[in-house]
Design an enzyme around this catalytic site. Structure first.
Site, PDB file in Angstrom:
ATOM      1  N   LYS A 164       0.856  -1.187   0.000  1.00 60.56           N
ATOM      2  CA  LYS A 164       0.000   0.000   0.000  1.00 60.56           C
ATOM      3  C   LYS A 164       0.883   1.223   0.000  1.00 60.56           C
ATOM      4  CE  LYS A 164      -4.484   0.813   0.205  1.00 60.56           C
ATOM      5  NZ  LYS A 164      -5.589  -0.053  -0.231  1.00 60.56           N
TER       6      LYS A 164
HETATM    7  P1  NAD Z   1     -12.920   7.704  -2.185  1.00 63.59           P
HETATM    8  O1  NAD Z   1     -11.895   8.737  -2.000  1.00 63.59           O
HETATM    9  O2  NAD Z   1     -13.526   7.516  -3.534  1.00 63.59           O
HETATM   10  O3  NAD Z   1     -14.120   7.936  -1.151  1.00 63.59           O
HETATM   11  C1  NAD Z   1     -13.898   8.110   0.215  1.00 63.59           C
HETATM   12  C2  NAD Z   1     -15.186   8.568   0.855  1.00 63.59           C
HETATM   13  O4  NAD Z   1     -15.024   8.629   2.274  1.00 63.59           O
HETATM   14  C3  NAD Z   1     -15.632   9.971   0.413  1.00 63.59           C
HETATM   15  O5  NAD Z   1     -17.027   9.975   0.215  1.00 63.59           O
HETATM   16  C4  NAD Z   1     -15.251  10.839   1.607  1.00 63.59           C
HETATM   17  O6  NAD Z   1     -16.030  12.022   1.704  1.00 63.59           O
HETATM   18  C5  NAD Z   1     -15.529   9.868   2.740  1.00 63.59           C
HETATM   19  N1  NAD Z   1     -14.881  10.262   3.995  1.00 63.59           N
HETATM   20  C6  NAD Z   1     -13.600  10.663   4.178  1.00 63.59           C
HETATM   21  N2  NAD Z   1     -13.391  10.986   5.461  1.00 63.59           N
HETATM   22  C7  NAD Z   1     -14.557  10.778   6.099  1.00 63.59           C
HETATM   23  C8  NAD Z   1     -14.987  10.932   7.453  1.00 63.59           C
HETATM   24  N3  NAD Z   1     -14.146  11.387   8.389  1.00 63.59           N
HETATM   25  N4  NAD Z   1     -16.260  10.596   7.770  1.00 63.59           N
HETATM   26  C9  NAD Z   1     -17.126  10.161   6.806  1.00 63.59           C
HETATM   27  N5  NAD Z   1     -16.771  10.005   5.530  1.00 63.59           N
HETATM   28  C10 NAD Z   1     -15.510  10.305   5.173  1.00 63.59           C
HETATM   29  O7  NAD Z   1     -12.269   6.353  -1.670  1.00 63.59           O
HETATM   30  P2  NAD Z   1     -12.696   4.849  -1.993  1.00 63.59           P
HETATM   31  O8  NAD Z   1     -11.802   4.354  -3.068  1.00 63.59           O
HETATM   32  O9  NAD Z   1     -14.162   4.746  -2.148  1.00 63.59           O
HETATM   33  O10 NAD Z   1     -12.239   4.114  -0.648  1.00 63.59           O
HETATM   34  C11 NAD Z   1     -13.084   4.045   0.482  1.00 63.59           C
HETATM   35  C12 NAD Z   1     -12.617   2.911   1.376  1.00 63.59           C
HETATM   36  O11 NAD Z   1     -12.651   1.681   0.642  1.00 63.59           O
HETATM   37  C13 NAD Z   1     -11.183   3.035   1.892  1.00 63.59           C
HETATM   38  O12 NAD Z   1     -11.095   2.444   3.170  1.00 63.59           O
HETATM   39  C14 NAD Z   1     -10.396   2.208   0.899  1.00 63.59           C
HETATM   40  O13 NAD Z   1      -9.156   1.773   1.413  1.00 63.59           O
HETATM   41  C15 NAD Z   1     -11.359   1.070   0.681  1.00 63.59           C
HETATM   42  N6  NAD Z   1     -11.142   0.300  -0.540  1.00 63.59           N
HETATM   43  C16 NAD Z   1     -11.127   0.916  -1.761  1.00 63.59           C
HETATM   44  C17 NAD Z   1     -10.943   0.144  -2.901  1.00 63.59           C
HETATM   45  C18 NAD Z   1     -11.012   0.740  -4.284  1.00 63.59           C
HETATM   46  O14 NAD Z   1     -10.997  -0.026  -5.247  1.00 63.59           O
HETATM   47  N7  NAD Z   1     -11.092   2.051  -4.441  1.00 63.59           N
HETATM   48  C19 NAD Z   1     -10.739  -1.236  -2.788  1.00 63.59           C
HETATM   49  C20 NAD Z   1     -10.772  -1.829  -1.530  1.00 63.59           C
HETATM   50  C21 NAD Z   1     -10.990  -1.051  -0.415  1.00 63.59           C
END
Ligand code: NAD
Length: 435
Positions: free
Chosen positions: A121
C-alpha cells in the site's frame, strides 16, 4: 418520492483528533486467528513484519512558483504469493502506521480470493482538496519518480484508493514509462491498475469493489433467507466504493435511508435514490445539501435503524462508542479497517453479522488482477466476462470463509484470517526460508 427539504445548517462529521494505531488493530486480528489455528511460530514471525517500508520526501513546484516538500510512503508487506499489490492513498492523515496496516490487509485479501499477488500500500500525506489539478499531477508524478524502481509491473503494482482515481493512475503510468527504456514501454502497461478504460484499464474495474461487496451481500442474503428487495441500508463514505455499493443495492430494490461523508450526513427514511445522490456528489463534492434528504449529525447517522450498514470511508469508524449506537442486522465492510477492536467485540456480542473488509472489499484487487492479466496478454475482456469471473472468485472466497467460520466456530473476520494464513503457511512450508 421523498419531498425536498431545505438545508439551512451545515453539520460536520466528527473526525477523531488523535489517531489510534491502525497497525495495532491488524496485529490483534492476526494474533486472534493465529492463536485459534495454532499457526506455526516461525511463519507468525515472518508475517508479522512487512518486507519493505519506504518513505520518500520530494519537492514539488506549486502553481505560484513556490516549492513545497511532500512525504510519501510505500509499504510492501509480503510477496510470497506473487508481486506486491495495493492502492495509493492521498490523505492528510496518511502515515507509516496506517500504510503498514493497509499493506498487510492486502496480503490477506489476495490470499483469501486466491490470486497470485502479495500485499502493499502507498500514500502521500497531504490534503488533495487544497490543490489544483495541475499541482495534483505534479505531486503524483514526483512521487512516482521518487519511488523509482521500487514499483514495477512484475514487482509492485499500485492502484487507486482514497482520493485517487483512474486519472492519477494514468499519470503514474506515464511517469513510470518515461523512466524506463523506450523498448520496454509497450510491455509495462500493467505497472498500475485502475487505469482509464482505453489506456489499458479494465471494464468493470471502477465498480469492482462495490460489485464484489454486492456479491458477498447476495450470498449472505441467501444464507439468511433475507429479501434484499425489502432491505434498508446506510452508507458511510460516498466515493468510489460507497456510491457503487449503493447503486448496486438499489438495483435489488433495497432502500438507502442515510448516508455520510466528509461533508456531513443526510437521512430520508422514505429512501434516497443512489444514482441521483451520486450525481449530486460529483457536482457538489459531498452528500451535504442533497435536496431530497435532511441533514443529521454523526450520532443520528450511526443510530439510524436499517438492515445493513456499509462503512466505505476510513478506518476506526465503528468503535467502542459508535458500535453500541448501531441498529442493524449486518455490517458489510467496504472500507479497510472500519471497525476497531472494541467495536469488533461489541458487534460480536450483539450478534450483528459482519462481512469483514478482507473478504467484502476484495472485488477491487480481483479486477485489478484481471486488468493486469489483460495487459500482459494484450487482450480486452468485455464486461460480462469480467463480472462473471469476479462473481466466481467472490462466491468461492465467501464459501471458504463461511466454512472456516464453521470449522473454527468463530466470527467471520477471524475465519477470513485463518483462510489467508493457511494459504500462506502452505507456501512457506513448501518453499522454506533461505538459506
Ligand atoms: P474515495 O476517496 O472515492 O471515497 C472516500 C469517501 O469517504 C468519500 O465519500 C469521503 O467524503 C468519505 N470520507 C472521508 N473521510 C470521512 C470521514 N471522516 N467521515 C465520513 N466520511 C468520510 O475512496 P474509496 O476508493 O471509495 O475508498 C473508500 C474505502 O474503501 C477506503 O477504506 C479504501 O481503502 C477502501 N477500498 C477501496 C478500494 C477501491 O478499489 N477504491 C478497494 C478496496 C478497499
Amino acid at each position: 418520492m421523498p419531498t425536498a427539504i431545505p438545508v439551512t445548517t451545515k453539520i460536520r462529521t466528527r473526525t477523531p483528533t488523535r489517531k489510534a494505531s491502525v497497525y495495532d488493530n491488524v496485529v490483534r486480528q492476526f494474533n486472534r486467528a493465529a492463536d485459534l489455528m495454532d499457526l506455526d511460530e516461525n511463519i507468525r514471525k515472518i508475517l508479522a513484519t512487512p518486507v519493505n517500508e519506504i518513505t520518500v520526501h520530494f519537492p514539488v513546484k506549486m502553481d505560484d512558483g513556490r516549492i513545497e516538500m511532500f512525504t510519501g510512503f510505500r509499504v510492501q508487506h509480503n510477496n510470497t504469493l506473487g508481486p506486491f499489490k495495493g492502492g495509493i492513498r492521498f490523505h492528510q492523515n496518511a502515515d507509516l502506521d496506517e500504510v503498514k496496516a493497509l499493506a498487510t490487509w492486502m496480503t490477506w485479501k489476495s490470499a483469501i480470493v486466491d490470486i497470485p499477488f502479495g500485499g502493499a500500500k502507498g500514500g502521500i500525506r497531504f490534503d488533495p482538496s487544497k490543490h489544483s489539478q495541475a499541482e495534483l499531477e505534479r505531486i503524483t508524478r514526483r512521487f512516482t519518480w521518487a519511488l523509482g524502481q521500487n514499483i514495477g509491473p512484475e514487482y509492485d503494482i499500485p492502484a487507486p484508493d482514497v482520493n485517487t482515481n483512474a486519472q492519477i493512475m494514468a499519470w503514474m503510468l506515464d511517469t513510470y514509462l518515461t523512466s524506463i527504456p523506450p523498448q520496454d514501454r509497450g510491455r509495462c502497461m500493467h505497472v498500475v491498475t485502475g487505469k482509464p478504460v482505453g489506456l489499458g484499464g479494465s471494464l468493470g474495474r471502477e465498480k469492482a469493489t462495490g460489485q464484489g461487496l454486492m456479491f458477498c451481500v447476495e450470498e449472505w442474503a441467501k444464507d439468511r433467507s433475507f429479501d434484499l428487495a425489502k432491505a434498508s441500508y446506510t452508507v458511510q463514505g460516498f466515493g468510489n466504493v460507497g456510491s457503487w455499493a449503493a447503486r448496486l443495492m438499489d438495483q435489488h430494490g433495497s432502500r438507502l435511508v442515510a448516508a455520510e461523508d466528509v461533508t456531513g450526513a443526510i437521512s430520508n427514511p422514505a429512501g434516497i435514490d443512489a444514482e441521483e445522490l451520486t450525481k449530486y456528489v460529483k457536482d457538489n463534492r459531498g452528500v451535504y445539501g442533497f435536496p431530497k434528504a435532511v441533514p443529521v449529525d454523526h450520532e443520528a447517522f450511526f443510530s439510524t435503524e436499517a438492515d445493513i450498514f456499509i462503512p466505505a470511508a476510513l478506518e476506526n469508524q465503528i468503535t467502542g462508542q459508535t458500535a453500541s449506537m448501531l441498529r442493524v442486522k449486518m455490517v458489510a465492510e467496504g472500507a479497510n479497517g472500519p471497525t476497531d477492536p472494541f467495536g469488533d467485540i461489541l458487534l460480536r456480542k450483539s450478534g450483528v453479522d459482519v462481512l469483514p473488509d478482507i473478504l467484502a472489499n476484495s472485488g477491487g484487487v480481483v479486477v485489478s488482477y484481471f486488468e493486469w492479466l489483460q495487459n500482459k496478454r494484450s487482450e480486452y475482456w468485455d464486461l460480462d466476462e469480467v463480472d462473471g469471473k469476479l462473481h466466481r472468485k467472490i462466491v468461492a472466497a465467501y464459501q471458504r470463509v463461511r466454512n472456516a467460520a464453521k470449522e473454527y466456530d468463530t466470527d467471520w473476520r477471524t475465519a477470513a484470517y485463518t483462510v489467508a494464513l493457511a494459504r500462506l503457511q502452505k507456501v512457506y512450508e513448501a518453499r522454506g526460508v533461505f538459506p
